[in-house]
Design a protein around this motif. Structure first.
Motif, PDB file in Angstrom:
ATOM      1  N   LYS A  36       0.838  -1.198   0.000  1.00  9.53           N
ATOM      2  CA  LYS A  36       0.000   0.000   0.000  1.00  9.53           C
ATOM      3  C   LYS A  36       0.877   1.253   0.000  1.00  9.53           C
ATOM      4  N   GLU A  37       0.546   2.154  -0.872  1.00 10.48           N
ATOM      5  CA  GLU A  37       1.321   3.393  -1.018  1.00 10.48           C
ATOM      6  C   GLU A  37       1.409   4.170   0.284  1.00 10.48           C
ATOM      7  N   ALA A  38       0.302   4.238   1.012  1.00 10.61           N
ATOM      8  CA  ALA A  38       0.252   5.046   2.231  1.00 10.61           C
ATOM      9  C   ALA A  38       1.193   4.526   3.309  1.00 10.61           C
ATOM     10  N   LEU A  74      10.383  13.449   4.051  1.00 13.35           N
ATOM     11  CA  LEU A  74       9.839  12.216   3.496  1.00 13.35           C
ATOM     12  C   LEU A  74       9.540  12.395   2.012  1.00 13.35           C
ATOM     13  N   LYS A  75       9.509  11.287   1.299  1.00 16.89           N
ATOM     14  CA  LYS A  75       9.101  11.293  -0.105  1.00 16.89           C
ATOM     15  C   LYS A  75       7.591  11.062  -0.171  1.00 16.89           C
ATOM     16  N   VAL A  76       6.892  11.947  -0.876  1.00 23.40           N
ATOM     17  CA  VAL A  76       5.433  11.857  -1.000  1.00 23.40           C
ATOM     18  C   VAL A  76       5.080  11.549  -2.456  1.00 23.40           C
ATOM     19  N   PRO A  77       4.176  10.590  -2.703  1.00 24.79           N
ATOM     20  CA  PRO A  77       3.809  10.240  -4.085  1.00 24.79           C
ATOM     21  C   PRO A  77       3.118  11.400  -4.802  1.00 24.79           C
ATOM     22  N   LEU A  78       3.332  11.467  -6.113  1.00 24.62           N
ATOM     23  CA  LEU A  78       2.641  12.427  -6.969  1.00 24.62           C
ATOM     24  C   LEU A  78       1.534  11.694  -7.710  1.00 24.62           C
ATOM     25  N   GLU A 123       7.565  10.894  -7.243  1.00 27.04           N
ATOM     26  CA  GLU A 123       7.450  11.277  -5.847  1.00 27.04           C
ATOM     27  C   GLU A 123       8.278  12.536  -5.610  1.00 27.04           C
ATOM     28  N   LEU A 124       7.931  13.229  -4.545  1.00 24.87           N
ATOM     29  CA  LEU A 124       8.574  14.514  -4.254  1.00 24.87           C
ATOM     30  C   LEU A 124       9.099  14.509  -2.834  1.00 24.87           C
ATOM     31  N   ASP A 125      10.352  14.965  -2.662  1.00 26.38           N
ATOM     32  CA  ASP A 125      10.925  15.147  -1.328  1.00 26.38           C
ATOM     33  C   ASP A 125      10.285  16.371  -0.675  1.00 26.38           C
ATOM     34  N   VAL A 126       9.744  16.194   0.514  1.00 23.82           N
ATOM     35  CA  VAL A 126       9.137  17.335   1.209  1.00 23.82           C
ATOM     36  C   VAL A 126       9.612  17.385   2.652  1.00 23.82           C
ATOM     37  N   PRO A 130       1.122  15.408   3.811  1.00 21.99           N
ATOM     38  CA  PRO A 130       0.045  14.894   2.954  1.00 21.99           C
ATOM     39  C   PRO A 130       0.309  13.445   2.564  1.00 21.99           C
ATOM     40  N   GLU A 131      -0.758  12.691   2.329  1.00 14.70           N
ATOM     41  CA  GLU A 131      -0.607  11.295   1.891  1.00 14.70           C
ATOM     42  C   GLU A 131      -0.085  11.247   0.463  1.00 14.70           C
ATOM     43  N   PHE A 132      -0.493  12.228  -0.357  1.00 13.27           N
ATOM     44  CA  PHE A 132       0.000  12.366  -1.723  1.00 13.27           C
ATOM     45  C   PHE A 132      -0.204  13.804  -2.159  1.00 13.27           C
TER      46      PHE A 132
END
Length: 207
Positions: A52-54, A101-105, A129-132, A140-142
């Motif tokens: 799971k992505e989350a 963390l890396k967040v999916p786009l 994915e984006l480093d934030v 955010p989850e994504f």
């Protein structure tokens, strides 16, 4: 997301191997100003959670000894050819400390965009994915990327993203606005017969 962990008393290669035979996966929890703690998890439950992505990009609720704490997944070691998790690392989350963390786009609206609908372009994501950096409560989850208005000449970059309040993108390297997608124009097929020059008229011989 929530998962259940159990205390792990023994450590070492042999102990971890015996643990895996019983259907458990070894792990560790560190950070948060306290000593690292050895844990074990049900392997099948962990394996399905990792799909799971989350589970990779959000703050998780870890239940251990009847107490729930906030953690982030930091590392997973897989067996080279078996469907098996060898070890998993979690980091405790301090609500007063920023997380990185890396967040999916998630790309949306590309099929309705002028680039695809009117120009026949092929649009391919180059960043998934984006480093934030942000406070844990703001993670955010994504991140949604709206592509419904793009044309062949307006490929969006990181600077065009509408990030949630308190969330900052981390961009490395000299390019501060890396592209999110690539846009390829349709290939123009030339008809060889139509493009060939017409033959010159034959000259009439003298009588």
């Amino acid at each position: 997301m929530q998962f259940v962990a159990f205390e792990r008393a023994k450590q070492g290669t042999g102990a971890s191997r015996r643990l895996r035979i019983t259907g458990r996966a070894p792990g560790i929890v560190y950070g948060g100003g306290t000593e690292p703690q050895l844990i074990e998890l049900d392997h099948n439950a962990l394996w399905h959670a990792l799909k799971k992505e989350a589970f990779h990009s959000s703050i998780l609720d870890m239940e251990l000894n009847g107490t729930t704490s906030k953690v982030l997944l930091r590392d997973v070691q897989y067996h080279p050819f078996k469907q098996q998790v060898l070890h998993v690392d979690f980091q405790r989350v301090d609500e007063r400390t920023r997380v990185h963390l890396k967040v999916p786009l998630h790309f949306e609206g590309v099929e309705e965009s002028p680039a695809v609908k009117l120009e026949g372009c092929t649009v391919t994501p180059v960043m998934h994915e984006l480093d934030v950096v942000c406070m844990p409560a703001q993670l955010p989850e994504f991140i949604k990327v709206d592509l419904s208005q793009i044309t062949s000449k307006t490929a969006p970059g990181v600077q065009s993203l509408k990030l949630p309040h308190g969330v900052k993108a981390v961009v490395r390297g000299s390019n501060k606005n890396p592209a999110l997608i690539s846009i390829k124009l349709p290939e123009v097929v030339v008809d060889a017969a139509a493009a060939a020059p017409a033959p010159a008229p034959a000259k009439k011989g003298k009588k």
